[in-house]
Design a protein around this motif. Structure first.
Motif, PDB file in Angstrom:
ATOM      1  N   GLU A 350     -54.542  54.042 -57.797  1.00 49.90           N
ATOM      2  CA  GLU A 350     -53.197  54.577 -58.047  1.00 49.90           C
ATOM      3  C   GLU A 350     -52.128  53.492 -58.049  1.00 49.90           C
ATOM      4  O   GLU A 350     -51.141  53.580 -58.785  1.00 49.90           O
ATOM      5  N   THR A 351     -52.322  52.458 -57.248  1.00 44.45           N
ATOM      6  CA  THR A 351     -51.272  51.437 -57.096  1.00 44.45           C
ATOM      7  C   THR A 351     -51.424  50.265 -58.063  1.00 44.45           C
ATOM      8  O   THR A 351     -50.486  49.475 -58.218  1.00 44.45           O
ATOM      9  N   ARG A 352     -52.594  50.138 -58.708  1.00 40.63           N
ATOM     10  CA  ARG A 352     -52.839  48.970 -59.583  1.00 40.63           C
ATOM     11  C   ARG A 352     -51.709  48.765 -60.587  1.00 40.63           C
ATOM     12  O   ARG A 352     -51.065  47.710 -60.627  1.00 40.63           O
ATOM     13  N   LEU A 353     -51.443  49.775 -61.397  1.00 44.80           N
ATOM     14  CA  LEU A 353     -50.473  49.576 -62.476  1.00 44.80           C
ATOM     15  C   LEU A 353     -49.035  49.465 -61.965  1.00 44.80           C
ATOM     16  O   LEU A 353     -48.302  48.580 -62.407  1.00 44.80           O
ATOM     17  N   PRO A 354     -48.590  50.323 -61.041  1.00 41.61           N
ATOM     18  CA  PRO A 354     -47.205  50.166 -60.571  1.00 41.61           C
ATOM     19  C   PRO A 354     -46.930  48.802 -59.931  1.00 41.61           C
ATOM     20  O   PRO A 354     -45.863  48.220 -60.151  1.00 41.61           O
ATOM     21  N   LEU A 355     -47.873  48.273 -59.160  1.00 44.79           N
ATOM     22  CA  LEU A 355     -47.665  46.945 -58.568  1.00 44.79           C
ATOM     23  C   LEU A 355     -47.519  45.883 -59.655  1.00 44.79           C
ATOM     24  O   LEU A 355     -46.659  44.996 -59.591  1.00 44.79           O
ATOM     25  N   LEU A 356     -48.378  45.984 -60.662  1.00 42.28           N
ATOM     26  CA  LEU A 356     -48.360  44.973 -61.723  1.00 42.28           C
ATOM     27  C   LEU A 356     -47.136  45.138 -62.620  1.00 42.28           C
ATOM     28  O   LEU A 356     -46.527  44.150 -63.045  1.00 42.28           O
ATOM     29  N   PHE A 357     -46.769  46.379 -62.903  1.00 42.54           N
ATOM     30  CA  PHE A 357     -45.569  46.633 -63.720  1.00 42.54           C
ATOM     31  C   PHE A 357     -44.353  46.028 -63.025  1.00 42.54           C
ATOM     32  O   PHE A 357     -43.530  45.352 -63.644  1.00 42.54           O
ATOM     33  N   ASP A 358     -44.257  46.297 -61.724  1.00 44.98           N
ATOM     34  CA  ASP A 358     -43.115  45.792 -60.949  1.00 44.98           C
ATOM     35  C   ASP A 358     -43.040  44.259 -61.034  1.00 44.98           C
ATOM     36  O   ASP A 358     -41.975  43.694 -61.276  1.00 44.98           O
ATOM     37  N   LYS A 411     -37.325  53.850 -62.356  1.00 45.94           N
ATOM     38  CA  LYS A 411     -37.649  54.640 -61.158  1.00 45.94           C
ATOM     39  C   LYS A 411     -38.164  53.719 -60.040  1.00 45.94           C
ATOM     40  O   LYS A 411     -39.144  52.991 -60.220  1.00 45.94           O
ATOM     41  N   THR A 412     -37.526  53.806 -58.905  1.00 46.97           N
ATOM     42  CA  THR A 412     -37.948  53.003 -57.754  1.00 46.97           C
ATOM     43  C   THR A 412     -38.753  53.890 -56.810  1.00 46.97           C
ATOM     44  O   THR A 412     -38.323  55.000 -56.486  1.00 46.97           O
ATOM     45  N   VAL A 413     -39.905  53.405 -56.416  1.00 45.65           N
ATOM     46  CA  VAL A 413     -40.791  54.207 -55.570  1.00 45.65           C
ATOM     47  C   VAL A 413     -41.200  53.393 -54.346  1.00 45.65           C
ATOM     48  O   VAL A 413     -41.593  52.227 -54.467  1.00 45.65           O
ATOM     49  N   ALA A 414     -41.091  54.022 -53.182  1.00 43.95           N
ATOM     50  CA  ALA A 414     -41.591  53.393 -51.958  1.00 43.95           C
ATOM     51  C   ALA A 414     -43.064  53.780 -51.813  1.00 43.95           C
ATOM     52  O   ALA A 414     -43.388  54.976 -51.793  1.00 43.95           O
ATOM     53  N   ILE A 415     -43.937  52.798 -51.755  1.00 42.70           N
ATOM     54  CA  ILE A 415     -45.367  53.093 -51.602  1.00 42.70           C
ATOM     55  C   ILE A 415     -45.641  53.401 -50.131  1.00 42.70           C
ATOM     56  O   ILE A 415     -45.321  52.592 -49.247  1.00 42.70           O
ATOM     57  N   ARG A 432     -44.301  48.611 -49.420  1.00 44.01           N
ATOM     58  CA  ARG A 432     -43.691  47.929 -50.567  1.00 44.01           C
ATOM     59  C   ARG A 432     -42.900  48.939 -51.398  1.00 44.01           C
ATOM     60  O   ARG A 432     -43.237  50.112 -51.438  1.00 44.01           O
ATOM     61  N   SER A 433     -41.939  48.409 -52.092  1.00 46.65           N
ATOM     62  CA  SER A 433     -41.173  49.252 -53.003  1.00 46.65           C
ATOM     63  C   SER A 433     -41.344  48.668 -54.401  1.00 46.65           C
ATOM     64  O   SER A 433     -41.315  47.445 -54.571  1.00 46.65           O
ATOM     65  N   VAL A 434     -41.589  49.521 -55.376  1.00 45.22           N
ATOM     66  CA  VAL A 434     -41.781  49.019 -56.743  1.00 45.22           C
ATOM     67  C   VAL A 434     -40.789  49.691 -57.679  1.00 45.22           C
ATOM     68  O   VAL A 434     -40.399  50.845 -57.468  1.00 45.22           O
ATOM     69  N   GLN A 435     -40.434  48.975 -58.720  1.00 48.44           N
ATOM     70  CA  GLN A 435     -39.577  49.562 -59.756  1.00 48.44           C
ATOM     71  C   GLN A 435     -40.408  49.799 -61.000  1.00 48.44           C
ATOM     72  O   GLN A 435     -41.035  48.872 -61.538  1.00 48.44           O
ATOM     73  N   GLY A 436     -40.410  51.050 -61.479  1.00 43.05           N
ATOM     74  CA  GLY A 436     -41.211  51.434 -62.639  1.00 43.05           C
ATOM     75  C   GLY A 436     -42.374  52.296 -62.178  1.00 43.05           C
ATOM     76  O   GLY A 436     -43.119  51.903 -61.264  1.00 43.05           O
ATOM     77  N   TRP A 437     -42.480  53.499 -62.773  1.00 40.93           N
ATOM     78  CA  TRP A 437     -43.580  54.390 -62.376  1.00 40.93           C
ATOM     79  C   TRP A 437     -43.930  55.285 -63.572  1.00 40.93           C
ATOM     80  O   TRP A 437     -43.040  55.715 -64.301  1.00 40.93           O
ATOM     81  N   PRO A 438     -45.199  55.607 -63.772  1.00 38.36           N
ATOM     82  CA  PRO A 438     -45.569  56.503 -64.868  1.00 38.36           C
ATOM     83  C   PRO A 438     -45.255  57.947 -64.486  1.00 38.36           C
ATOM     84  O   PRO A 438     -45.754  58.435 -63.470  1.00 38.36           O
TER      85      PRO A 438
END
Ligand code: DUC
Ligand code: ZN
Ligand code: ZN
Length: 507
Positions: A350-358, A411-415, A432-438
């Motif tokens: 689940e976290t692979r793409l959001p971490l990389l997008f960020d 979209k900012t998401v707190a993991i 971690r917090s990432v910016q960008g989510w599907p």
């Protein structure tokens, strides 16, 4: 009333591909992308993607799902939970494993895993065949037949007592793969060094999870890569080196590719975002960060990013290997477990793409020089699909399956542990917090995640049959010892390569 032209139109978004980005609508009919253009005619259903990025669904080519480990431990995830969590993170195709252990019949193993996937998967999938029992029946009957039926990649382990293959059976496997055009994926670490270090550390009382890191010496990776590449070169057999973790390992790969060898490589978010210091936690807590090989140093992260940008490493997968932090998983040996008794593996679908997008798109890592979005699509979808010959996957193009992830780049998401949808109950990336989510994910035009809810149906995922494709084709350049013109006429390879097998359409 006019009849809609398409089953579905995704309207007003910015389409991202491995080579560029542009404003376009996407028309979908009968599960496929049939039109890409401005102001498309109406669809029976319309999705407004204004302000969003419309990207190919991610292709995660290394995930352990409903799999029994060598130690007999079952993963925390079923196909249903794993593929739902993958979809929440924007992934629409997954490659998992049918895992043969010693003494098991490969054909039966594949039948069993196929049944599990058919029951639960809600995204499309293919299998790598783990071979731990390379006996005559496996090598001469089952493996050639299964490759011919569409299972065209193999995984072998050079370490782990219960599943490792030594140099000679490794050569047997590489030869079988060459004769049948399959890609050989390898967990390459020097078994003796790991085993020896483990014993020495435990003998001195160093048993906490953090000692897992030094127990897999960084040199054991480069040594095994070098030995593996020599074996592959002897047989002119393409290989994929899984989960590269060190600078030295990446250097070995770069040199081999520079010599024209067909060596592909993968790394994973845990090697790009974590270090060995993450395992250093009180008590057994560090078990949540234990995977093999272990996360290394900041300098290794930098080297891996460079290798990705230069093309030495071509894919980023999750290596999702889910074990709950309790007696069913990480702590199955009890509250006094040593690092040797704790299952290796992290959740990550689940976290692979959001971490990389960020990192690549939102923060725009410098290696990708303004092409972060294109590199992100390339490394996480387009190239993995191409290497493993997953036809119709990994790119937004006419004729491909409508596997689409619509991303909100703002979209900012707190993991957090609680936000995840797999069954481990934790994520090593919590905090971690990432910016960008599907925000909307479709497989073959069907919603799998929409409005923050799972919309997919267990069992709707489809198996993808494939031949080895271009990646599994030998280069045709025989090394001296295999070349009858240079080995006194010993013809060991040349006459043994049959035409590529013909794959039936998806079953
Ligand atoms: N190797 C993997 O590829 N996955 C999980 C554990 C391991 O050692
Ligand atoms: Zn591995
Ligand atoms: Zn793995």
């Amino acid at each position: 009333m006019t009849t809609p032209t398409y089953d579905l139109v995704i309207r007003g978004g910015t389409v991202g591909t491995a080579t560029g980005r542009f404003a376009a609508d996407i028309g979908v009919t009968a599960e496929r992308i049939v039109a890409i253009g401005e102001k498309l005619a109406a669809g029976a259903r319309e999705i407004d993607a204004t302000g969003k990025l419309v990207l190919p669904g991610g292709v995660d080519t290394h995930a352990h799902i409903e799999q029994v480990s060598a130690g007999g431990l079952l993963n925390a995830d079923s196909f249903e939970s794993a593929t739902a969590s993958a979809a929440f993170g924007g992934t629409t195709t997954v490659m998992c494993f049918a895992a043969q252990h010693r003494g098991l019949d490969l054909r039966q193993v594949v039948t069993d895993y196929e049944a599990r996937a058919r029951r639960g998967a809600m995204i499309d999938y293919a299998f790598h065949l783990i071979i731990a029992n390379p006996d005559a029946k496996t090598l001469e009957q089952d493996l050639p037949a299964l490759i011919g039926e569409g299972h065209s990649s193999i995984k072998v382990f050079m370490t782990y007592d219960l599943i490792k293959v030594d140099d000679e059976p490794l050569l047997d496997l590489l030869l079988t793969a060459r004769q049948n055009r399959a890609l050989v994926c390898v967990h390459a670490e020097n078994h003796g060094m790991i085993s020896w270090m483990g014993k020495k550390l435990l003998a001195k009382g160093y048993s906490a999870p953090k000692y897992h890191a030094p127990s897999h010496p960084r040199g054991s990776e480069a040594e095994a890569f070098t030995r593996l590449i020599a074996a592959a070169e002897l047989l002119d057999q393409p290989i994929m080196i899984f989960h590269v973790s060190t600078r030295e390992g990446a250097e070995v790969i770069r040199k081999a590719r520079g010599r024209g060898l067909k060596v592909f490589a993968e790394t994973c978010p845990q090697y790009l975002f974590l270090t060995r210091h993450d395992i250093d936690k009180p008590g057994l807590e560090g078990a949540k960060w234990m995977c093999s090989p272990p996360p290394r140093e900041h300098d290794d992260q930098e080297a891996l990013w460079q290798a990705l940008a230069l093309g030495d490493i071509q894919t980023i997968s999750s290596d999702h290997a889910p074990y709950a932090f309790d007696e069913t998983g990480k702590l199955s040996a009890g509250p006094d477990s040593t690092f040797k008794q704790i299952a290796n593996g992290l959740p990550g679908l689940e976290t692979r793409l959001p971490l990389l997008f960020d990192a690549m798109v939102s923060k725009g890592r410098g290696e990708f020089a303004g092409r972060g979005l294109e590199a992100f699509v390339d490394l996480t979808a387009t190239t993995p699909a191409a290497i493993y010959n997953l036809k119709g996957k990994g790119a937004i193009q006419i004729g491909n399956d409508a596997d689409i992830a619509i991303w909100d780049p703002a979209k900012t998401v707190a993991i957090t542990d609680a936000a995840m949808h797999d069954r481990t109950g934790f994520t090593p990336f919590a905090g971690r917090s990432v910016q960008g989510w599907p925000v909307h994910v479709l497989v073959r035009g069907r919603d799998v995640v929409a409005g923050g809810e799972v919309a997919g149906v267990a069992g709707s995922g489809r198996w993808i049959g494939r031949d080895g494709g271009w990646a599994a084709e030998p280069t045709g350049r025989l090394c001296a010892d295999m070349d009858p013109e240079r080995n006194f006429g010993a013809a060991l390879l040349s006459e043994q390569v049959p035409a590529a097998p013909i794959i039936p359409a998806n079953r």
